[in-house]
Write a protein that holds these residues in place. Structure first.
Motif, short mmCIF file in Angstrom:
data_model
loop_
_atom_site.label_atom_id
_atom_site.label_comp_id
_atom_site.label_asym_id
_atom_site.label_seq_id
_atom_site.Cartn_x
_atom_site.Cartn_y
_atom_site.Cartn_z
N ALA A 89 0.81 -1.21 0.00
CA ALA A 89 0.00 0.00 0.00
C ALA A 89 0.85 1.27 0.00
CB ALA A 89 -0.93 -0.01 1.21
N GLU A 90 1.97 1.23 0.69
CA GLU A 90 2.85 2.41 0.75
C GLU A 90 3.37 2.75 -0.63
OE1 GLU A 90 6.59 3.98 3.47
OE2 GLU A 90 6.53 1.86 2.90
N HIS A 91 3.85 1.72 -1.34
CA HIS A 91 4.35 1.95 -2.69
C HIS A 91 3.22 2.37 -3.63
CE1 HIS A 91 5.25 0.56 -6.84
NE2 HIS A 91 6.42 1.11 -6.58
N ALA A 92 2.08 1.71 -3.53
CA ALA A 92 0.96 2.01 -4.43
C ALA A 92 0.50 3.46 -4.28
CB ALA A 92 -0.19 1.06 -4.15
N ARG A 93 0.47 3.96 -3.05
CA ARG A 93 0.05 5.34 -2.83
C ARG A 93 0.98 6.32 -3.52
NH1 ARG A 93 2.50 8.61 0.45
NH2 ARG A 93 1.60 10.68 0.80
N LEU A 94 2.29 6.16 -3.29
CA LEU A 94 3.25 7.07 -3.90
C LEU A 94 3.23 6.96 -5.42
CD1 LEU A 94 6.44 7.11 -1.64
CD2 LEU A 94 4.93 9.01 -2.21
N ARG A 95 3.13 5.75 -5.89
CA ARG A 95 3.11 5.53 -7.34
C ARG A 95 1.89 6.22 -7.97
NH1 ARG A 95 6.89 2.59 -10.81
NH2 ARG A 95 5.83 2.61 -12.81
N ARG A 96 0.76 6.09 -7.32
CA ARG A 96 -0.47 6.71 -7.84
C ARG A 96 -0.32 8.23 -7.89
NH1 ARG A 96 -4.26 8.69 -4.76
NH2 ARG A 96 -3.60 7.44 -2.95
N LEU A 97 0.30 8.81 -6.89
CA LEU A 97 0.46 10.27 -6.85
C LEU A 97 1.49 10.76 -7.87
CD1 LEU A 97 0.45 10.87 -2.99
CD2 LEU A 97 -1.43 11.27 -4.60
N ALA A 98 2.56 9.98 -8.06
CA ALA A 98 3.66 10.44 -8.90
C ALA A 98 3.47 10.12 -10.39
CB ALA A 98 4.97 9.81 -8.42
N THR A 99 2.77 9.05 -10.71
CA THR A 99 2.68 8.60 -12.10
C THR A 99 2.19 9.65 -13.07
OG1 THR A 99 2.47 6.26 -11.50
CG2 THR A 99 1.55 6.93 -13.62
N PRO A 100 1.15 10.46 -12.76
CA PRO A 100 0.70 11.46 -13.73
C PRO A 100 1.80 12.44 -14.16
CG PRO A 100 -0.96 11.16 -12.04
CD PRO A 100 0.25 10.42 -11.57
N ALA A 101 2.76 12.72 -13.29
CA ALA A 101 3.84 13.65 -13.63
C ALA A 101 4.78 13.07 -14.67
CB ALA A 101 4.62 14.02 -12.37
N PHE A 102 4.76 11.74 -14.83
CA PHE A 102 5.67 11.07 -15.76
C PHE A 102 4.92 10.45 -16.94
CE2 PHE A 102 7.88 11.26 -11.75
CZ PHE A 102 9.17 11.61 -12.11
N ALA A 103 3.69 10.89 -17.17
CA ALA A 103 2.86 10.33 -18.23
C ALA A 103 3.47 10.61 -19.61
CB ALA A 103 1.44 10.91 -18.15
N HIS A 325 8.98 -4.76 -15.05
CA HIS A 325 7.59 -5.18 -15.23
C HIS A 325 6.91 -5.13 -13.86
CE1 HIS A 325 4.15 -7.23 -16.93
NE2 HIS A 325 4.22 -8.17 -16.01
N GLY A 326 5.60 -4.99 -13.88
CA GLY A 326 4.85 -5.04 -12.64
C GLY A 326 4.83 -3.73 -11.88
N PRO A 327 4.63 -3.77 -10.57
CA PRO A 327 4.49 -2.55 -9.77
C PRO A 327 5.69 -1.62 -9.87
CG PRO A 327 3.80 -4.46 -8.49
CD PRO A 327 4.42 -4.99 -9.74
N HIS A 328 6.89 -2.18 -10.12
CA HIS A 328 8.10 -1.35 -10.18
C HIS A 328 8.55 -1.08 -11.61
CE1 HIS A 328 8.89 -1.04 -5.87
NE2 HIS A 328 8.46 -2.30 -5.78
N PHE A 329 7.62 -1.19 -12.58
CA PHE A 329 7.93 -0.78 -13.95
C PHE A 329 8.49 0.65 -13.91
CE2 PHE A 329 6.75 1.26 -17.96
CZ PHE A 329 7.20 0.33 -18.89
N CYS A 330 9.52 0.90 -14.72
CA CYS A 330 10.24 2.17 -14.67
C CYS A 330 9.30 3.37 -14.75
CB CYS A 330 11.26 2.22 -15.81
SG CYS A 330 12.14 3.78 -15.92
N LEU A 331 9.30 4.19 -13.72
CA LEU A 331 8.43 5.35 -13.65
C LEU A 331 8.73 6.34 -14.77
CD1 LEU A 331 6.23 6.80 -11.92
CD2 LEU A 331 8.10 7.87 -10.65
N GLY A 332 9.99 6.48 -15.13
CA GLY A 332 10.39 7.46 -16.13
C GLY A 332 10.50 6.91 -17.54
N ALA A 333 9.85 5.78 -17.83
CA ALA A 333 10.01 5.13 -19.14
C ALA A 333 9.63 6.06 -20.30
CB ALA A 333 9.18 3.85 -19.19
N SER A 334 8.56 6.82 -20.17
CA SER A 334 8.14 7.70 -21.27
C SER A 334 9.17 8.76 -21.56
CB SER A 334 6.79 8.34 -20.93
OG SER A 334 5.76 7.37 -20.90
N PHE A 335 9.75 9.34 -20.49
CA PHE A 335 10.79 10.35 -20.68
C PHE A 335 12.05 9.71 -21.27
CE2 PHE A 335 7.99 12.71 -17.98
CZ PHE A 335 8.20 14.03 -18.32
#
Length: 377
Positions: A89-103, A325-335
């Motif tokens: 849950a800790e990771h999921a929360r941060l990921r949910r908040l941060a992901t839109p910035a790296f869309a 792959h999975g929950p830790h898929f690279c956050l900055g992949a699009s950039f």
């Protein structure tokens, strides 16, 4: 069941051609054992389906034990715990908040800034050949992009480049200065965000500690695109037929970046730890034992990729594990994708006669990387 193959990460056969070594292990079975001085034996998944399954299995978790913890001043320590060390849950929360910035849309919006940075570096290349493209282009470019992304003032960027270079070394007096330097500077940036990325992160609900930790995570990841760019230039120049296809059909470049990523730099994922005693493909794994996935083997698994050792810019390579792959898929992949496409297309358009004079490799068990890429134009 046949014996689990064992790979010694100091064996020259493994370091000089990891794709062949991991590939041979893969064809013996989905699981192998890695050994080497300075760390306990580690289990590695070598086949694509089995590697993907492990990367989404909550019984294998990243944590502080997955990373080296540098000796830094006490006030810096809370900022070194990034999303990569969190699960559930800790990771999921941060990921949910941060992901839109790296869309992907934000990466495309940032493309003009990356184009300006790439053009500046190409303009600044030494006038006379030979040129080390790793030192002059591939290595400094990602850090400059990070600086632009998080709003580092121009006057401070040379210092950030020094910090980034020291972080890669992971030891020494420069490293001891670099970590608090990055952390303290990042705290100032987060307190007064002057970039779209930091403005989004702070308004999305990340705390000061979480936002600074994310900047630290970007700096840590900065060496990966440097290795990728150098490897990609060498790959493209050693496959002139494929390069001609790209020049004739530039619309193929996004797919070519995916294919270069499939053939890319990262050999192993960051090790997870088994959270309980379990059986994995007929082998007993004890709680706490490290388990990783071989990206090098999975991305060349003939069960998924036809003629997997062939570099083919027309290949549909979307199933690769180059960004994990999975929950830790690279956050900055699009950039990372946009940066790679901009850098490679601009470099090869500026210097159509580019050729490699020398490509020196570093024997690194975790990364397929160059120590230098000497070229002539």
């Amino acid at each position: 069941m046949s014996p689990v193959p064992e790979l010694d990460l100091t064996d020259p056969a493994v370091t000089s051609d990891p794709f062949a070594a991991y590939g041979a292990a893969r064809e013996q079975g989905p699981l192998a054992r890695l050994t080497g001085p300075g760390f306990p034996p580690m289990w590695v998944l070598t086949r694509h389906a089995e590697a993907r399954a492990m990367l989404t299995d909550p019984r294998f978790a990243l944590s502080e034990a997955s990373y080296q913890r540098p000796d830094v001043p006490e006030h810096c320590r809370p900022y070194l715990r990034t999303m990569q060390e969190m699960e559930g849950a800790e990771h999921a929360r941060l990921r949910r908040l941060a992901t839109p910035a790296f869309a992907a849309r934000r990466a495309l919006d940032f493309r003009p800034e990356i184009e300006k940075i790439v053009a500046r570096y190409l303009d600044a290349l030494p006038a006379e050949d030979p040129v080390d493209l790793l030192a002059e282009f591939a290595r400094p470019l990602p850090m400059e992009v990070i600086c632009a992304l998080v709003g580092v003032p121009e006057a401070e960027r040379p210092r950030w480049h020094q910090y980034g270079a020291a972080v890669v070394q992971v030891s020494g007096d420069e490293f001891a200065t670099a970590v608090p330097g990055i952390i303290d500077s990042s705290r100032s940036l987060v307190a007064h965000p002057d970039s779209a990325l930091l403005a989004h992160l702070t308004s999305a609900g990340l705390s000061e500690t979480e936002a600074v930790a994310l900047v630290w995570q970007l700096v840590l990841a900065g060496q990966t695109p440097a290795n990728f760019l150098a490897n990609s230039v060498e790959t493209l120049l050693s496959h002139p037929g494929q390069l001609e296809v790209l020049r004739a059909e530039p619309e193929l470049w996004p797919g070519a970046v995916e294919e270069l990523t499939r053939c890319g730099s990262q050999l192993l994922t960051i090790p997870r730890r088994a959270t309980e005693d379990l059986e994995l493909h007929g082998v007993r794994i004890r709680a706490g034992e490290p388990v990783t996935a071989s990206i090098a083997a999975a991305n060349r698994d003939p069960r998924v990729f036809a003629d997997p050792d062939r570099f083919d810019v027309r290949r549909s390579a979307g199933a690769h594990l180059g960004f994990a792959h999975g929950p830790h898929f690279c956050l900055g992949a699009s950039f990372a994708r946009v940066q790679a496409e901009v850098a490679l297309t601009a470099l090869l358009e500026r210097f159509p006669g580019l050729r490699v004079l020398e490509a020196k490799r570093v024997p690194d068990p975790g990364t397929w990387r160059l120590a230098g890429l000497t070229v002539a134009r």
